[in-house]
Scaffold this active site. Structure first.
Site, PDB file in Angstrom:
ATOM      1  N   GLU A 258      16.277 -37.553   4.711  1.00  0.00           N
ATOM      2  CA  GLU A 258      16.857 -36.213   4.731  1.00  0.00           C
ATOM      3  C   GLU A 258      17.844 -36.037   3.574  1.00  0.00           C
ATOM      4  O   GLU A 258      17.920 -34.955   2.968  1.00  0.00           O
ATOM      5  CB  GLU A 258      17.568 -35.968   6.068  1.00  0.00           C
ATOM      6  CG  GLU A 258      16.632 -35.941   7.272  1.00  0.00           C
ATOM      7  CD  GLU A 258      15.564 -34.861   7.146  1.00  0.00           C
ATOM      8  OE1 GLU A 258      15.937 -33.696   6.875  1.00  0.00           O
ATOM      9  OE2 GLU A 258      14.375 -35.183   7.287  1.00  0.00           O
ATOM     10  N   TRP A 261      15.836 -35.401   0.503  1.00  0.00           N
ATOM     11  CA  TRP A 261      15.421 -33.999   0.439  1.00  0.00           C
ATOM     12  C   TRP A 261      16.528 -33.155  -0.209  1.00  0.00           C
ATOM     13  O   TRP A 261      16.253 -32.254  -1.010  1.00  0.00           O
ATOM     14  CB  TRP A 261      15.133 -33.460   1.840  1.00  0.00           C
ATOM     15  CG  TRP A 261      13.727 -33.581   2.307  1.00  0.00           C
ATOM     16  CD1 TRP A 261      13.247 -34.413   3.269  1.00  0.00           C
ATOM     17  CD2 TRP A 261      12.594 -32.819   1.850  1.00  0.00           C
ATOM     18  NE1 TRP A 261      11.889 -34.225   3.447  1.00  0.00           N
ATOM     19  CE2 TRP A 261      11.472 -33.248   2.585  1.00  0.00           C
ATOM     20  CE3 TRP A 261      12.431 -31.823   0.890  1.00  0.00           C
ATOM     21  CZ2 TRP A 261      10.205 -32.707   2.388  1.00  0.00           C
ATOM     22  CZ3 TRP A 261      11.160 -31.281   0.696  1.00  0.00           C
ATOM     23  CH2 TRP A 261      10.066 -31.721   1.439  1.00  0.00           C
ATOM     24  N   TRP A 290       3.893  -8.007   1.762  1.00  0.00           N
ATOM     25  CA  TRP A 290       4.707  -8.146   2.968  1.00  0.00           C
ATOM     26  C   TRP A 290       4.732  -6.824   3.752  1.00  0.00           C
ATOM     27  O   TRP A 290       4.718  -5.744   3.161  1.00  0.00           O
ATOM     28  CB  TRP A 290       6.138  -8.527   2.593  1.00  0.00           C
ATOM     29  CG  TRP A 290       6.271  -9.785   1.794  1.00  0.00           C
ATOM     30  CD1 TRP A 290       6.535  -9.891   0.458  1.00  0.00           C
ATOM     31  CD2 TRP A 290       6.126 -11.120   2.272  1.00  0.00           C
ATOM     32  NE1 TRP A 290       6.580 -11.205   0.080  1.00  0.00           N
ATOM     33  CE2 TRP A 290       6.333 -11.985   1.174  1.00  0.00           C
ATOM     34  CE3 TRP A 290       5.850 -11.675   3.527  1.00  0.00           C
ATOM     35  CZ2 TRP A 290       6.266 -13.372   1.281  1.00  0.00           C
ATOM     36  CZ3 TRP A 290       5.789 -13.062   3.637  1.00  0.00           C
ATOM     37  CH2 TRP A 290       5.994 -13.886   2.527  1.00  0.00           C
ATOM     38  N   ASN A 325      17.781 -27.802  13.128  1.00  0.00           N
ATOM     39  CA  ASN A 325      16.778 -27.788  12.069  1.00  0.00           C
ATOM     40  C   ASN A 325      15.383 -27.441  12.577  1.00  0.00           C
ATOM     41  O   ASN A 325      14.626 -26.726  11.907  1.00  0.00           O
ATOM     42  CB  ASN A 325      16.743 -29.145  11.360  1.00  0.00           C
ATOM     43  CG  ASN A 325      15.846 -29.114  10.131  1.00  0.00           C
ATOM     44  OD1 ASN A 325      16.065 -28.319   9.228  1.00  0.00           O
ATOM     45  ND2 ASN A 325      14.826 -29.959  10.111  1.00  0.00           N
ATOM     46  N   TRP A 343      10.234 -13.691   2.741  1.00  0.00           N
ATOM     47  CA  TRP A 343      11.120 -14.838   2.978  1.00  0.00           C
ATOM     48  C   TRP A 343      12.512 -14.611   2.403  1.00  0.00           C
ATOM     49  O   TRP A 343      13.492 -15.173   2.904  1.00  0.00           O
ATOM     50  CB  TRP A 343      10.520 -16.113   2.386  1.00  0.00           C
ATOM     51  CG  TRP A 343      10.267 -16.083   0.912  1.00  0.00           C
ATOM     52  CD1 TRP A 343       9.119 -15.695   0.274  1.00  0.00           C
ATOM     53  CD2 TRP A 343      11.172 -16.449  -0.134  1.00  0.00           C
ATOM     54  NE1 TRP A 343       9.256 -15.793  -1.093  1.00  0.00           N
ATOM     55  CE2 TRP A 343      10.506 -16.259  -1.376  1.00  0.00           C
ATOM     56  CE3 TRP A 343      12.484 -16.930  -0.143  1.00  0.00           C
ATOM     57  CZ2 TRP A 343      11.106 -16.516  -2.602  1.00  0.00           C
ATOM     58  CZ3 TRP A 343      13.092 -17.195  -1.363  1.00  0.00           C
ATOM     59  CH2 TRP A 343      12.411 -16.990  -2.567  1.00  0.00           C
ATOM     60  N   TRP A 366      13.344 -22.268   2.853  1.00  0.00           N
ATOM     61  CA  TRP A 366      12.687 -20.985   3.108  1.00  0.00           C
ATOM     62  C   TRP A 366      11.374 -20.889   2.347  1.00  0.00           C
ATOM     63  O   TRP A 366      10.357 -20.416   2.891  1.00  0.00           O
ATOM     64  CB  TRP A 366      13.612 -19.818   2.757  1.00  0.00           C
ATOM     65  CG  TRP A 366      14.407 -19.382   3.954  1.00  0.00           C
ATOM     66  CD1 TRP A 366      15.698 -19.701   4.246  1.00  0.00           C
ATOM     67  CD2 TRP A 366      13.931 -18.575   5.036  1.00  0.00           C
ATOM     68  NE1 TRP A 366      16.051 -19.149   5.454  1.00  0.00           N
ATOM     69  CE2 TRP A 366      14.997 -18.441   5.957  1.00  0.00           C
ATOM     70  CE3 TRP A 366      12.719 -17.953   5.317  1.00  0.00           C
ATOM     71  CZ2 TRP A 366      14.874 -17.722   7.145  1.00  0.00           C
ATOM     72  CZ3 TRP A 366      12.590 -17.224   6.507  1.00  0.00           C
ATOM     73  CH2 TRP A 366      13.652 -17.122   7.391  1.00  0.00           C
TER      74      TRP A 366
END
Length: 438
Positions: A258, A261, A290, A325, A343, A366
């Site tokens: 993590e 990341w 969208w 999360n 988004w 996102w």
């Protein structure tokens, strides 16, 4: 102050311990003036005057000031635009050099370049150190020097490059006498800054002894406090990334991934700054048509979609500034795939609400959820929020905590049917991909 001073400029590193830039500033022999600037380029853009992040910063500065007073020094706190603040400091002081720790966000890079240019006109060096990540910029790249855009090979190279020196702490205590010796100056109150106090609690900056031991097995269960809750402390630097990485290296490979990341998204933002300015990492996904239904977006924001796990996550976010999360992933997937809402709308909402908001991670996650980012989940993977709840909150403890009216007439029906929404998303995404290839 009687002689030339070395300025250390605090930003995303609000601690004395294991602080790279502060370590090197103090090693110059000082005297070192610790500075923090309430950046009006940021604060004036905040509509919520009860923003808990500003409250967190103020509390961190008060704690920092207490430590500095014990050392016979004081934090210098200014309220203004950074270039204008440094223009005033140049008028007031003889400055030998300025030290700080790097920031990789587009605005921060522009800010630092402007301050660096101003100082250079006076012949004053500006030093920026690596502190908020383990590896930065071009330190983990492919053999040909290009940046990685996929997490897994990046993480392999990150781990292969890692050795003890990358996680070694930067001592400060042995140089504490090199701070400017001066009478304490008051840290401005929230009210003086034009903000209000909420009084809500913040996560502790000490991770519990047993968290990493059980992290792999319980981190996806939103009803359990099985995550580190270190996000806000990493965001504002009230903990050291090196300290957390040392612990993770010894206790939890899952938690270390993590943290990798986090480095990965910072690296992506550095090499591809357009993603931080609203561009999809994969441009073809900017062709998505969208729906952007404002009423449905409002229901998502309020936690009234009729999907309990989505609603629980959004209500937790609105009430606390935190969202587990797993709930973040499901809520983000629901907005972009089920509702076909851009988004960027969700990214902006999270940016406003999250206590641990970090541009690189927020944007990266996102775009991952929407299928348009680097290392994104394939666009045809659509989370089923019902199955996600059954798998990760099987007893409904998390949902019932935040959606107490569930099972009663007051709880809304789903605003969209899952299978229909899934088919619709695949058609719209598929059309964008096909159009982009054409």
């Amino acid at each position: 102050m009687g002689s030339k001073v070395v300025i250390f400029w605090f930003r995303r590193d609000l601690r004395l311990e294991d602080n790279a830039g502060l370590h090197y500033a103090l090693k110059t022999g000082g005297p070192v003036l610790p500075l923090f600037v309430y950046d009006r380029n940021i604060l004036d853009g905040l509509d919520n005057k009860a923003d808990r992040r500003v409250e967190f910063i103020q509390a961190a500065l008060v704690h920092l000031q207490q430590r500095l007073v014990q050392a016979g020094s004081s934090l210098e706190v200014r309220d203004g635009r950074p270039v204008e603040v440094f223009e005033q400091l140049l008028f007031e002081l003889e400055i030998a050099e300025v030290w700080t720790n790097g920031d990789y966000e587009p605005y921060a890079r522009e800010r630092d370049e402007a301050v660096k240019k101003l100082l250079a006109e006076k012949g004053i060096p500006f030093h920026s150190l690596k502190d908020q990540v383990v590896f930065e910029k071009n330190e983990v790249v492919k053999d040909d020097g290009d940046p990685y855009t996929i997490y897994t090979p990046y993480s392999r190279r990150w781990l292969a490059n890692l050795d003890d020196r990358h996680l070694a702490p930067f001592p400060v205590a042995c140089y504490i006498k090199n701070f400017v010796q001066r009478r304490p100056v008051d840290v401005p109150s929230l009210e003086a800054l034009g903000f209000a106090r909420t009084g809500g609690p913040f996560p502790r900056n000490v991770m519990g002894a047993g968290v990493l031991g059980g992290y792999t097995n319980i981190r996806d269960q939103p009803a359990v406090i099985g995550t580190s809750r270190m996000g806000v402390h990493l965001r504002f630097g009230t903990v050291s990334i090196r300290d957390l990485a040392r612990r993770a290296r010894a206790e939890s490979a899952t938690y270390l991934r993590e943290l990798i990341w986090r480095d990965f998204f910072q690296m992506i933002l550095w090499h591809f700054p357009a993603v931080g300015k609203g561009r999809a990492f994969k441009p073809v996904y900017d062709l998505i048509r969208w729906r952007n239904n404002e009423q449905e977006f409002g229901k998502w924001c309020e936690g009234k979609t009729g999907y309990p796990l989505v609603d629980a996550g959004m209500r937790e976010l609105n009430a606390t500034g935190f969202m587990h999360n797993r709930a973040r992933m499901v809520a983000a997937s629901f907005l972009t795939k089920h509702l076909l809402i851009d988004w960027r709308w969700g990214e902006a909402y999270f940016a406003e609400k999250l206590l641990d908001f970090d541009l690189a991670a927020n944007n990266g996650n996102w775009q991952w959820a929407a299928g348009c980012g680097c290392d994104a989940a394939p666009y045809f993977r659509v989370f089923n929020p019902v199955l996600q709840a059954q798998r990760f909150d099987p007893e409904g403890l998390y949902v019932r905590m935040w959606v107490p009216e569930l099972g009663r007439g007051a709880y809304p029906k789903p605003i969209v049917e899952h299978e229909m929404a899934r088919r619709r998303a695949l058609e719209v995404y598929g059309a964008a991909v096909k159009g982009g290839r054409g």
